[in-house]
Design a protein around this motif. Structure first.
Motif, PDB file in Angstrom:
ATOM      1  N   GLY A 188       5.040  13.156 -20.904  1.00 56.87           N
ATOM      2  CA  GLY A 188       3.693  13.677 -20.627  1.00 56.87           C
ATOM      3  C   GLY A 188       2.830  13.880 -21.245  1.00 56.87           C
ATOM      4  N   VAL A 190       0.179  13.926 -24.415  1.00 52.01           N
ATOM      5  CA  VAL A 190      -0.448  15.083 -26.204  1.00 52.01           C
ATOM      6  C   VAL A 190      -1.842  15.532 -25.711  1.00 52.01           C
ATOM      7  CG1 VAL A 190      -1.304  13.272 -26.838  1.00 52.01           C
ATOM      8  CG2 VAL A 190      -1.161  15.238 -28.480  1.00 52.01           C
ATOM      9  N   LEU A 191      -2.082  16.841 -25.720  1.00 52.30           N
ATOM     10  CA  LEU A 191      -3.018  17.630 -25.724  1.00 52.30           C
ATOM     11  C   LEU A 191      -3.557  18.003 -26.573  1.00 52.30           C
ATOM     12  CD1 LEU A 191      -3.973  19.585 -23.317  1.00 52.30           C
ATOM     13  CD2 LEU A 191      -2.614  21.314 -24.119  1.00 52.30           C
ATOM     14  N   ARG A 352       8.723  19.023 -16.154  1.00 57.12           N
ATOM     15  CA  ARG A 352       7.631  20.603 -14.934  1.00 57.12           C
ATOM     16  C   ARG A 352       7.538  20.861 -15.468  1.00 57.12           C
ATOM     17  NH1 ARG A 352       7.324  17.751  -8.933  1.00 57.12           N
ATOM     18  NH2 ARG A 352       7.111  15.259  -9.686  1.00 57.12           N
ATOM     19  N   LEU A 355       5.683  20.938 -19.232  1.00 55.65           N
ATOM     20  CA  LEU A 355       4.506  20.528 -19.355  1.00 55.65           C
ATOM     21  C   LEU A 355       3.673  22.154 -18.091  1.00 55.65           C
ATOM     22  CD1 LEU A 355       4.917  17.251 -17.394  1.00 55.65           C
ATOM     23  CD2 LEU A 355       3.659  17.459 -19.877  1.00 55.65           C
ATOM     24  N   SER A 358       2.683  24.303 -21.046  1.00 55.09           N
ATOM     25  CA  SER A 358       2.072  23.738 -22.416  1.00 55.09           C
ATOM     26  C   SER A 358       1.267  23.535 -21.774  1.00 55.09           C
ATOM     27  CB  SER A 358       1.826  22.241 -22.043  1.00 55.09           C
ATOM     28  OG  SER A 358       3.268  21.518 -23.249  1.00 55.09           O
ATOM     29  N   ARG A 359       0.505  23.773 -20.503  1.00 55.10           N
ATOM     30  CA  ARG A 359      -0.638  24.405 -19.708  1.00 55.10           C
ATOM     31  C   ARG A 359      -1.184  25.320 -19.777  1.00 55.10           C
ATOM     32  NH1 ARG A 359       0.711  21.865 -15.100  1.00 55.10           N
ATOM     33  NH2 ARG A 359       0.328  23.503 -13.771  1.00 55.10           N
ATOM     34  N   LEU A 360      -0.309  26.334 -19.574  1.00 52.85           N
ATOM     35  CA  LEU A 360      -0.654  27.386 -18.791  1.00 52.85           C
ATOM     36  C   LEU A 360      -0.648  28.435 -20.266  1.00 52.85           C
ATOM     37  CD1 LEU A 360       2.043  29.464 -16.637  1.00 52.85           C
ATOM     38  CD2 LEU A 360      -0.227  29.359 -16.042  1.00 52.85           C
ATOM     39  N   ALA A 363      -2.633  24.953 -23.494  1.00 50.85           N
ATOM     40  CA  ALA A 363      -4.207  24.461 -23.377  1.00 50.85           C
ATOM     41  C   ALA A 363      -5.270  24.448 -23.548  1.00 50.85           C
ATOM     42  CB  ALA A 363      -3.815  23.858 -21.868  1.00 50.85           C
ATOM     43  N   ASN A 364      -5.732  24.173 -23.746  1.00 52.49           N
ATOM     44  CA  ASN A 364      -7.552  23.970 -23.898  1.00 52.49           C
ATOM     45  C   ASN A 364      -7.857  25.195 -22.836  1.00 52.49           C
ATOM     46  OD1 ASN A 364      -6.864  21.514 -24.783  1.00 52.49           O
ATOM     47  ND2 ASN A 364      -8.448  21.901 -25.863  1.00 52.49           N
ATOM     48  N   SER A 366      -6.029  27.049 -20.791  1.00 54.10           N
ATOM     49  CA  SER A 366      -5.137  27.941 -19.952  1.00 54.10           C
ATOM     50  C   SER A 366      -5.997  28.902 -20.721  1.00 54.10           C
ATOM     51  CB  SER A 366      -3.665  27.833 -21.575  1.00 54.10           C
ATOM     52  OG  SER A 366      -4.193  28.335 -22.651  1.00 54.10           O
TER      53      SER A 366
ATOM     54  N   VAL B  51       1.130  16.449 -12.627  1.00 54.57           N
ATOM     55  CA  VAL B  51       2.668  18.236 -13.069  1.00 54.57           C
ATOM     56  C   VAL B  51       3.477  16.644 -13.716  1.00 54.57           C
ATOM     57  CG1 VAL B  51       2.607  19.037 -10.478  1.00 54.57           C
ATOM     58  CG2 VAL B  51       3.773  17.391 -10.880  1.00 54.57           C
ATOM     59  N   ASP B  52       3.844  15.809 -13.900  1.00 54.27           N
ATOM     60  CA  ASP B  52       4.291  15.337 -14.654  1.00 54.27           C
ATOM     61  C   ASP B  52       3.622  15.142 -16.317  1.00 54.27           C
ATOM     62  OD1 ASP B  52       6.854  14.609 -12.614  1.00 54.27           O
ATOM     63  OD2 ASP B  52       5.593  13.832 -11.334  1.00 54.27           O
ATOM     64  N   HIS B  53       2.628  15.213 -15.962  1.00 55.36           N
ATOM     65  CA  HIS B  53       1.490  14.760 -17.165  1.00 55.36           C
ATOM     66  C   HIS B  53       0.944  16.190 -17.567  1.00 55.36           C
ATOM     67  CE1 HIS B  53      -1.233  12.900 -20.177  1.00 55.36           C
ATOM     68  NE2 HIS B  53      -0.242  11.663 -20.221  1.00 55.36           N
ATOM     69  N   ILE B  54       0.606  16.146 -18.513  1.00 58.25           N
ATOM     70  CA  ILE B  54      -0.065  17.001 -19.322  1.00 58.25           C
ATOM     71  C   ILE B  54      -1.281  16.796 -18.562  1.00 58.25           C
ATOM     72  CG2 ILE B  54      -0.869  16.234 -21.595  1.00 58.25           C
ATOM     73  CD1 ILE B  54       0.004  20.272 -20.644  1.00 58.25           C
ATOM     74  N   ASN B 153     -12.706  21.335 -27.852  1.00 55.17           N
ATOM     75  CA  ASN B 153     -12.480  23.125 -28.024  1.00 55.17           C
ATOM     76  C   ASN B 153     -11.825  23.659 -27.582  1.00 55.17           C
ATOM     77  OD1 ASN B 153     -12.534  25.503 -29.194  1.00 55.17           O
ATOM     78  ND2 ASN B 153     -14.350  24.850 -31.144  1.00 55.17           N
ATOM     79  N   SER B 154     -11.824  25.462 -26.863  1.00 54.28           N
ATOM     80  CA  SER B 154     -11.257  25.727 -25.885  1.00 54.28           C
ATOM     81  C   SER B 154     -12.231  25.250 -24.244  1.00 54.28           C
ATOM     82  CB  SER B 154     -11.416  27.774 -26.196  1.00 54.28           C
ATOM     83  OG  SER B 154     -10.329  28.138 -26.825  1.00 54.28           O
ATOM     84  N   LEU B 155     -11.411  26.374 -23.539  1.00 53.38           N
ATOM     85  CA  LEU B 155     -12.346  25.786 -22.018  1.00 53.38           C
ATOM     86  C   LEU B 155     -12.209  26.688 -21.260  1.00 53.38           C
ATOM     87  CD1 LEU B 155     -11.171  21.508 -21.141  1.00 53.38           C
ATOM     88  CD2 LEU B 155     -13.721  22.276 -22.025  1.00 53.38           C
TER      89      LEU B 155
END
Lengths: 432, 159
Positions: A188, A190-191, A352, A355, A358-360, A363-364, A366, B51-54, B153-155
């Motif tokens: 999935g 990298v961030l 899922r 991911l 990580s997003r919530l 993430a930048n 989030s 959803v299957d990738h960041i 950076n932050s969004l």
């Protein structure tokens, strides 16, 4: 300024740290030399180089390196530097090659870094140039792995990786044991997240359980307020399990506990953590029971930690299956990478959820990470003040419980800080 | 252009959305989206799955509602700085069209002033629009930043 061992010792005192630890570029350079030069530094997971010729590139401290799998299944960490004029040989983030070839004069290197070919070799005849001399290769860096996590070190006499990890290895084992097949793989993507702060401010926040209810109050309030407006029979959402625990009380965090180890590693949680009340996907539970039996499954899933730090470069969330990797750039600039993992043999819903987490949270974009980063940024700014030279860390000082191979204290203690700075001092005082 | 979709009406919606974001007014912004609306900002060029990738963002109505409340909350450290944006949208093209729906791509630049720093974002928007109760609304928006895979950076706000 030049720091003598005595001056370094002065910076780190039992209950306070000197501001130069965070803001002096000379301290940062020394850290890159002595901490990044001596500790085991996380490079990547071997699932990222699953086949012969697969490679990833990254910076180890300030140095470009490449991790690659050779034709004998061996994973190597190499200096990403041509043995000729020093050009960076590989410039893609990842890929697959048969051999490495420098873009400048076409020198080629085998997958273990050995120099293979030099064009028009006759010009070197009788000059003293020896093609087999390792200095002309892409030189190897000492590396070792545990459950697929590859670390490298520039220390010529490093402690064995497993010994170095100490009891913190239990959490990495737990992360992998959460896979019905006992193995995980990076999945999935990298961030990458730029942090305008010293790298240590990120690490210190991992087990800082006095900040969530303050820094993350807004997102918790917002989520809880919105959930209240939803009808009772609304479908269950993972978000509703993931976000609210960030607003848990001091008492809840107090009870999670912090455990610290030699070399600066630590984790919070064990029996409970902010992840311990997540629902368990029945298909996942079944796959686990089929693989391990009910007893062992219960044992694996109830060892529940929040953040575990392998000082100084890697932090993992075993219960969530993501990791964050610390890549310092300058005294006030750090890149944090978030990677997610698939539990082999588990339903895709598990990846899922990872991911989503990580997003919530990380993430930048989030509603959690940016509030943390603002706090670090404000520390970086505030420490420029001459109001005081010191940052305090008294919480539960003198009450760390010594269990021999580990120290324990309540979840809201500064044991994590004390653990990190004991290691910081250990590495920084050690003059090569 | 044929069908019920009028390019002027489409552009008006894109500009209205940009105006809400310029003013950081998520209360007005959310009203432009359908109840099943989603907002996606991938982290990779040509990313296939949210959803299957960041991703940098992937919000449905639930997360939009949380974000809207968070934006207005007095105690979010990252919201203590004013957020000022200026969006420019151009090259608006309808790429797919059905009776009451269409897909629209456009290029955008967004100049953002935040925490004493001015940042330039740019890339491509893909909007899926749908007519509901006589009103053109956004059902999905994809934002492909040209530097989506950089260490950003932050969004702080949707772009």
């Amino acid at each position: 300024m030049h720091y003598s061992n005595e001056q370094i010792a002065e910076l780190v005192q039992p209950t306070r740290l000197h501001k130069n630890v965070y803001i002096d570029p000379d301290v940062f350079d020394l850290e890159m030399q002595r901490i990044w030069g001596n500790a085991w530094i996380y490079i990547g997971h071997d699932s990222q180089v699953a086949n012969a010729g697969d490679y990833i590139t990254l910076n180890y401290g300030k140095m470009p390196v490449v991790m690659v799998r050779d034709r004998n299944e061996q994973v190597h960490v190499l200096h990403n530097r041509c043995g000729h004029k020093g050009a960076k040989v590989v410039d893609q983030p990842c890929g697959r090659v048969g051999a490495f070839r420098c873009c400048y004069h076409g020198w080629t290197f085998k997958l273990d870094g050995t120099l293979a070919g030099v064009p028009h070799l006759s010009g070197y005849e009788g000059t003293g140039f020896d093609k087999s001399d390792p200095q002309y290769s892409m030189q190897k860096i000492t590396s070792a792995s545990h459950r697929g996590f590859v670390f490298a070190t520039l220390n010529p006499n490093p402690p064995d990786l497993r010994t170095w990890m100490g009891g913190a290895a239990d959490v990495m084992d737990n992360l992998c044991d959460r896979a019905p097949e006992g193995e995980i793989e990076a999945a999935g993507g990298v961030l990458r997240y730029e942090h305008e702060c010293n790298w240590k401010l990120f690490l210190e926040n991992l087990n800082d359980t006095m900040h969530p209810m303050i820094v993350h109050q807004s997102v918790v309030d917002s989520a809880v307020d919105y959930i209240k407006t939803l009808p009772e029979d609304s479908p269950r959402r993972d978000e509703a399990e993931i976000i609210p625990p960030f607003g848990a009380s001091y008492e809840v965090f107090e009870a999670t506990g912090i455990t610290g180890f030699k070399y600066g590693h630590h984790y919070d949680g064990g029996k409970t953590s902010i992840h311990s009340n997540y629902s368990v996907d029945p298909d996942y539970e079944k796959a686990m029971i089929d693989a391990y039996g009910p007893e062992r499954t219960r044992e694996i899933l109830t060892f529940n930690t929040h953040n575990t730090l392998y000082y100084p470069s890697l932090t993992i969330k075993s219960a969530i299956q993501n990791i964050r990797v610390v890549r310092p750039v300058a005294v006030d600039r750090t890149i944090i990478e978030t990677w997610s993992f698939r539990l082999k043999g588990a339903p895709e819903s598990m990846l899922r959820r990872t991911l989503l987490y990580s997003r919530l949270i990380n993430a930048n974009g989030s509603m959690v990470g940016p509030d943390d980063l603002t706090a670090y940024f404000r520390v970086q700014q505030g420490l420029q003040s001459s109001g005081s030279d010191w940052v305090e860390m008294h919480r539960n000082f003198g009450r760390d419980e010594d269990l021999g191979d580990r120290l324990k204290n309540t979840g809201t203690s500064d044991l994590d800080m004390r653990t990190q700075y004991a290691a910081w001092k250990h590495y920084m005082m050690e003059v090569a | 252009m044929s069908g019920s979709m009028d390019i002027a009406e489409i552009e008006r919606l894109l500009y209205d959305e940009a105006d809400c974001l310029d003013r950081a007014d998520l209360d007005a912004w959310i009203e432009l989206y359908t109840d099943d609306g989603t907002y996606w900002m991938p982290v990779m060029p040509d990313q296939e799955s949210p959803v299957d990738h960041i991703s940098l963002f992937y919000d449905d109505r639930v997360l939009m509602e949380v974000r809207r409340r968070n934006m207005n909350h007095p105690r979010s450290p990252s919201k203590e700085y004013p957020i000022r944006c200026s969006h420019i949208i151009a090259n608006v093209r309808v790429t797919e069209e059905a009776a009451d729906a269409c897909t629209v791509t456009s290029n955008f630049h967004c100049l953002m002033f935040y925490n004493d720093k001015q940042t330039m974002f740019g890339g491509r928007y893909t909007h899926e629009l749908v007519r509901q109760q006589d009103r053109l609304m956004i059902r999905h928006k994809r934002v492909d930043l040209i530097n989506c895979d950089a260490a950003l950076n932050s969004l702080i706000i949707y772009l």
